[in-house]
Design an enzyme around this catalytic site. Sequence first.
Site, short mmCIF file in Angstrom:
data_model
loop_
_atom_site.label_atom_id
_atom_site.label_comp_id
_atom_site.label_asym_id
_atom_site.label_seq_id
_atom_site.Cartn_x
_atom_site.Cartn_y
_atom_site.Cartn_z
N LYS A 81 0.84 -1.20 0.00
CA LYS A 81 0.00 0.00 0.00
C LYS A 81 0.88 1.25 0.00
O LYS A 81 1.93 1.27 0.65
CB LYS A 81 -0.91 -0.04 1.23
CG LYS A 81 -2.00 1.03 1.27
CD LYS A 81 -2.90 0.82 2.48
CE LYS A 81 -4.02 1.85 2.55
NZ LYS A 81 -4.92 1.63 3.72
N SER A 156 -9.78 1.58 2.59
CA SER A 156 -8.91 2.36 1.73
C SER A 156 -7.83 1.54 1.03
O SER A 156 -7.23 2.02 0.07
CB SER A 156 -8.24 3.46 2.56
OG SER A 156 -7.43 2.90 3.57
N SER A 180 -9.99 -0.75 6.84
CA SER A 180 -9.43 -0.60 5.49
C SER A 180 -8.69 -1.80 4.93
O SER A 180 -8.35 -1.80 3.75
CB SER A 180 -8.50 0.60 5.45
OG SER A 180 -9.24 1.76 5.30
N1 GLN Z 1 -13.30 3.51 5.98
C1 GLN Z 1 -12.75 3.99 7.21
C2 GLN Z 1 -12.51 5.46 7.12
O1 GLN Z 1 -12.85 6.02 6.14
C3 GLN Z 1 -11.51 3.24 7.55
C4 GLN Z 1 -10.27 3.79 6.97
C5 GLN Z 1 -9.10 2.95 7.32
O2 GLN Z 1 -9.22 1.90 7.95
N2 GLN Z 1 -7.94 3.43 6.99
O3 GLN Z 1 -12.03 6.06 8.02
#
Ligand code: GLN
Length: 478
Positions: A81, A156, A180
């Site tokens: 990532k 994400s 994410s």
């Molecule tokens: N979808 C969640 C957010 O928007 C989680 C993001 C993540 O785990 N980095 O904060």
Amino acid sequence: MTKPLNELTIAEAARALRARECTVRELWDACLRAAEARNPELNAYLELFEPDTAAIDAAQRRIDAEGDNAPMLCGIPLAVKDNLLIEGKIASAASKMLENYVATYDATVVRKLKDAGALFLGRTNMDEFAMGSSTEHSAFGTTKNPADTERVPGGSSGGSAAAVAAHLCIAALGSDTGGSIRQPAAHTGIVGMKPTYGLVSRSGLIAMGSSLDQVGPLTKTVEDARALLDAISGPDPLDGTTIGKETYHSVSVPERLTIGVPRALIEQDGVHAGLRKAFTETLAKLEAAGHILVDVELPMSPNALAAYYVIMPAEVSANLARLDGMRYGHAARGKTLLEDYLLSRTEGFGAESKRRILLGTFVLSSGYIDAYYRKADAAREVLRGEYAQAFAACDVIAFPTTPSPAFKFGEKSGDPVAMYLEDVFTVTANLTGMPAISVPMGAVTEGGKTLPVGIHFTAPHGGDELALSAARAVETAH
Ligand code: GLN
């Protein structure tokens, strides 16, 4: 070998390398070729790296010399990532702010993998600074879901998930602050795990919410998730929140698991009917395989999402304050120092990052900190207590990973709250520090497309092995 090399799992590839059924170079080339062929369509990778011949050769020599004693990850091509630092490579967190930022050191997880002989194919797309559930918030275009390219891969870590699901690598690393890793794993039909907080070092991870962030594996199988987790975990002097590896094994794993099911939460509106059916059927299979289902109640859980969306932006606003156009990253110049800051941050950050910086600054400001931040912080303790009580009666707690299957592009991007609801089942693990995993539980059909869905297990703090075992039980239950 019947499968193309890029479709192998870590375990299969490690075995094939040792049996001399393929070379490290052939494995690398197969992944790279697949990535080059499909990435223009999927945009899973933001960058594919040139082959590092020295590293490829070193991995081959090590396997030749050490055979089964070589680390399992030796010679395995991975995707990373774009918020994890690899020395000498760009780490942009999919933001214009860091578009040209070249990492000056390796993240601890990257260093550990390099030490094990793993190889890096490229850096993967993500929501900007890991904020989002669809990878639509990337400054560098969306990533398509390999199961249906009209749909998001989740986020994400959407790029890492799509790369694994489409076999453009053997496995990948992601980061999980509120879901994410697990949510994109569910939407693309692979395994994704958030380890116990502190099991994996955050040094060299571009911070989003420091008390919530964990790096973890996105893999084709549970066995692979265990192997990758094992390679990246352990205490790190560069991250004072890391804990000893023994924590990983601190909870014993019974042969028959007792699985807690919070039915009231799953039966609520907003949970997709087909997904609920897949969940019920998966639980029935687990029961038929000898595991025990018990009802648990988690009455405070509906508040977890609200607490998360206060704590996370508070930490985001603090962590992103360093990106001010002075030290590194995008730097615009106005007539005064204040203008320099304003221009750099206005141009560098996307809309979602700005929204969260504003929200976070608000909940931390004097006059509001007691009403919002401190209340949300107190909720973490309440949630920990509630789960501790539930775990008195079960080993793991099961949820669907997401309330619905992968959605279409644009479906939620105009409505931040609808997007935030994607995280309803995943955020508690981050708020409490507990390990959690998503594993495929079949698929639902929507618009003629077969969309993968995931089941999610949360285990007590340090019960990473329990979470993995529950996920493995799903893989083997028929
Ligand atoms: N979808 C969640 C957010 O928007 C989680 C993001 C993540 O785990 N980095 O904060």
